[in-house]
Enzyme design. Structure first.
Site: not given
Lengths: 270, 325, 270, 325
Positions: C59-61
């Protein structure tokens, strides 16, 4: 100690002691100092325990503001990370700190130096056909390039103080502009990344600084030496006209700190 | 997905071919994959292309062993325990292999570009020095920047004028993406998650930049334990190809919270290897004279190793005599 | 469940269920999947519990390979980091993983799509004078640009399936070459960074793929719909000639997983 | 050296001048410095230049409050709890402030360049899209790329052909160095060392990129405690200018291991703020209707806040109803 603030007399301290003490005095309290391996580590730790308790030390292996219990022997030593505020890697040290502009003072060594403060730690002779190889640049030129001030700690020898070094590893006040290679003021090459440069060179014989033209001169001579002796130990015509006298010797308190607190094991100070 | 295979030192060493491009974990004399480095000499690898952010004792072992064809880095030595890298120095002077000098931060820039999959990374570090002297581009002089080797960039660096803020000229450093990263880590999971203690050096970047990754670990632990604190992990399993459990695998270099640098060992290596003959004698005793890592450890002996064992609170040894007092 | 592998009949499942199931089936076991917020998160979690147990989710976070106990509601959710192999930041996700080339499959949503698979999540109308603003790109175009394959999960509406989207937020098979803005094949713009592109679009009515020219066509139609109905819900002339029949419906086992294991709280599946 | 000063929300907010360039910690609806954001609206800041890697509820609070002059980012919304950023959307449509779109990874590139002191950072992300359409460079259209504002680069991006490996054209993204980073962190030491839990988002980069840094922390702890595990710290003391101890300072956004996102609060904010009138009513109640953060918390009440409190093992709340079942 009653006489902690009294100055030691010649013979009561070694050359390396004064080297470390004089270097430590170049640290202003609160400075963010980026130190190289060896005597610079000794000097910054002395400064932190004496004249600059709020100074911070960064080592290129990735420790920021460590408070070593035992003296590290190199910048990658496990001891550097003791009680540090950050233990990360080289990207943190070189980019997030140095390149971003947090570093006030670079504290470095060198094998050879020229009159403009250019330092060579790479080769003797033509790089393509060298007669001797030193360790190489390490982080010396990076730290020196982007800190606001640099102090070099070196051994004074005629062959080490040259009009021109064989190879400019670390930039002084007049550096090479490529592709031509002509010597130009550091500002010209660094543009808005120019933040300062070499402010002092400290050897076992004296303390050197740089004039308005970025040329080295003798600022103070260590007790027991004369300005002429220092001049004789440079292969260029050293300016000694601005020498303002003797380097302040170590105090008994500083020597006590060096031998009892900073380097009790005799690592850098046998 | 996890793909890391368990293997032996001999097996992973045999996968590395003559001419391959290598990089390493660690920093000068800390966390180097020494057991594997010795085995590379034992297997007499040739013409290896080393790109390393900094060199150390392991570099000298490979240089003396005749394994190196190209060495791109910024520094070699043994820190306090040997002030020069004599085997690399000889090679540069005698032109027995190619030495390409970068600065430390320039080398980091190259590895960062490799780790991020970028073609280059900009840096203002070390401008105005002979490191950027076009005459001193040794790979170009050797005709190796013609694009035929995908691991060798067409130029050593390129200057570029900042078009956004008029900061001036900045150097673009080409990516380094070695064929292999040879990594020593304190801990790896049975699936390949990597964790190191204390400073991370450029280990995370080396793992990501390399095409294939071998991890020698002091210990292999169950995957779920490392997943309990994911913020402490350096790399995930699909970045790792081979894992080898190898206690004392970094000796004589140090491993925080396991053992300290073996200063005496490195000092005597340095003294012994000031000449190639000296190196050969040393190698006969410590590399070819032992069959494998177990024999090497047996030769060192428990008394010596126990002295190096790290204090569990401090992370380094309090039993070694480091100085003159 | 005895009938876990039997197919559910029309009326026994919702559109969103088939959307999630069909998307999950696009995941190959072992894939490194970079998923966006919403249905893609539901689909990847279903895939991991069903057909692709060894697939990994980024996930990009900044979480890599998390094994959430509770379904995250967005990619920055604390739940994404549970039992992850790495919990770091966006630099790790976008550069060390995506840009470096570790990502096999991008799993994303979209507001509008064109016949080449270009997606718009930014504005309706001329960007300089828009009539509507969506959320904006987020990481959609980055993930889609550098993954080896992309699956888009969308709602099927005539106004959302356009010959040309008003704004290309995320690149399909024919993208804009600047400064001219002419449409050219993706390869031409990405050079050696070209790794693939949009492989499937899954809506509540069907599954779409792309031909040799990068033009979208209907691959399967969901049970209960006809190819013509799908065509009527596109504002361009959809190629339905290659439609190979009905989309395989969810099994009772898949529905059980979706409602009892993946989303028991009814977050994405009320 | 440590320079961080203790201050109140009101004091730090008063230091931020109209027109200043700001960035924030966190990610969409997690770890946003909400208590300070509310105070900026209370103090009616104008013409702020926001550069943020991604927006969220805090962006909408500032947009509706009339505080924004320029918004450079890639996304705004409330995740599952509000599918659009209505106040930003209105502003873009009505041209009440300048919206400059980048992609998420392009925005990260800009902040990384700022954090590393580089003029730019290269990225191949989002090539071929309208994000790079020269006609859609709104700051240029507004005549703001003339170099007169040192915080606005002369170009939105520059394409550059890889000279090393023939990878093709890559986009150079200009550095972002905001005047201020407004940071919410779970823990800060009394000297200013910063630590966050779980994902780090772009918090480390925001702190380094900004000229001045304000940290709101859930708790302030003795410096020596954070120094026991230096690998877990995000920033050192000399990177931080002001620290404010502010429990629940990120509400309604989430703070791992302290409290979860207040979904109902954000949902009702979104519903209420679909129109500017609605926003004004909402602000009258929740911003201007309370004197300070303490009154805000009192208005929320302990029952509501306790529901949000994180499970100490999981790091998020197991008491909030998140879905329909």
């Amino acid at each position: 100690m009653s006489n902690a603030n009294e100055y030691a007399k010649p013979g009561e301290y070694k050359g390396a002691d004064l080297l470390a003490v004089a270097a430590a005095r170049e640290v202003n309290d609160g400075d963010v100092v980026f130190a190289g391996t060896g005597l610079p580590m000794l000097a910054i730790m002395l400064a932190q325990k004496n004249n600059a308790p709020n100074s911070v030390c960064i080592y290129e292996a990735g420790s920021v503001d460590g408070k070593p219990i035992d003296l590290p022997t190199s910048v990658g030593d496990a001891r550097c990370a003791t009680n540090a505020s950050i233990a990360a890697g080289l990207t943190e040290a070189f980019y997030s700190n140095l390149h971003r502009g947090y570093v006030d003072l670079a504290f470095l060594g060198g094998a050879e130096i020229d009159q403009y403060g250019n330092v060579n730690t790479t080769v003797v002779g033509d790089y393509a056909n060298p007669s001797k190889r030193f360790t190489g640049s390490g982080g010396n030129p990076d730290i020196n390039a982007l800190a606001r001030k640099t102090v070099f700690i070196m051994v004074q020898e005629k062959r080490r103080f040259k009009e021109h070094v064989d190879y400019i590893t670390s930039p002084g006040w007049m550096v090479k502009k490529w592709p031509s290679g002509e010597l130009v003021p550091k500002q010209e090459v660094y543009g808005k990344y120019f933040r300062g440069g070499v402010s002092a060179v400290i050897t076992n014989m004296g303390v050197f600084r740089f004039d308005e033209n970025g040329v080295i001169y003798l600022d103070t001579v260590h007790p027991g030496f004369t300005a002429e002796q220092v001049k004789d130990n440079c292969s260029f015509d050293l300016n000694i006209s601005r020498c303002k006298g003797e380097t302040v010797p170590p105090t008994y308190g500083e020597l006590e700190l060096l031998y009892k607190v900073v380097d009790p094991e005799g690592i850098f100070l046998p | 997905m996890a793909k890391a295979q368990r293997a032996t030192i001999q097996e992973v060493a045999s996968l590395i071919k003559d001419g391959d491009m290598l990089t390493f974990s660690g920093f000068t004399i800390w966390r180097r994959p020494m057991a594997l480095v010795y085995e590379l000499v034992r297997q007499q690898k040739k013409n290896l292309h080393l790109f390393e952010v900094n060199g150390g004792t392991h570099t000298e072992v490979l240089a003396g062993g005749g394994c190196i064809g190209i060495w791109e880095s910024c520094w070699v030595g043994h820190e306090l325990y040997g002030k020069l890298g004599e085997r690399v120095a000889d090679a540069q002077i005698n032109k027995s292999f190619i030495v390409e000098d970068y600065s430390h931060a320039q080398a980091v820039a190259r590895l960062l570009a490799g780790a991020y999959g970028l073609p280059f990374f900009p840096t203002a570090c070390s401008l105005g020095t002979d490191i950027l002297n076009p005459e001193y581009d040794m790979l170009k002089k050797a005709g190796k920047r013609d694009g035929s080797n995908p691991k060798i960039p067409k130029q050593k660096y390129v200057m570029y004028e900042d078009p956004f803020f008029d900061m001036g000229g900045i150097a673009l450093m080409p990516a380094a993406n070695p064929d292999w990263a040879l990594v020593y880590a304190q801990t790896v999971s049975d699936k390949g998650i990597v964790r190191v203690n204390a400073q991370t050096y450029t280990d995370a970047e080396a793992i990501r930049a390399a095409d294939k990754v071998i991890v020698l670990a002091e210990e292999i632990v169950p995957d779920e334990y490392l997943r309990r604190e994911p913020t402490r992990n350096l790399a995930t399993d699909y970045m790792v190809d081979y894992i080898v459990e190898c206690p004392w695998g970094a000796h004589p270099t140090g491993s925080q919270f396991f053992y300290d640098v073996d200063a005496d060992f490195i000092r005597s290596f340095y003294t012994a290897t000031k000449s190639q003959d000296g190196y050969n004698k040393w190698a006969d005793e410590w590399i070819f004279g032992v069959k494998d890592h177990d024999e090497y450890l047996a030769k060192l002996g428990i008394t010596r190793l126990d002295k190096l064992r790290a204090n569990t609170m401090l992370g380094y040894s309090t039993r070694v005599k480091r100085g003159s007092r």
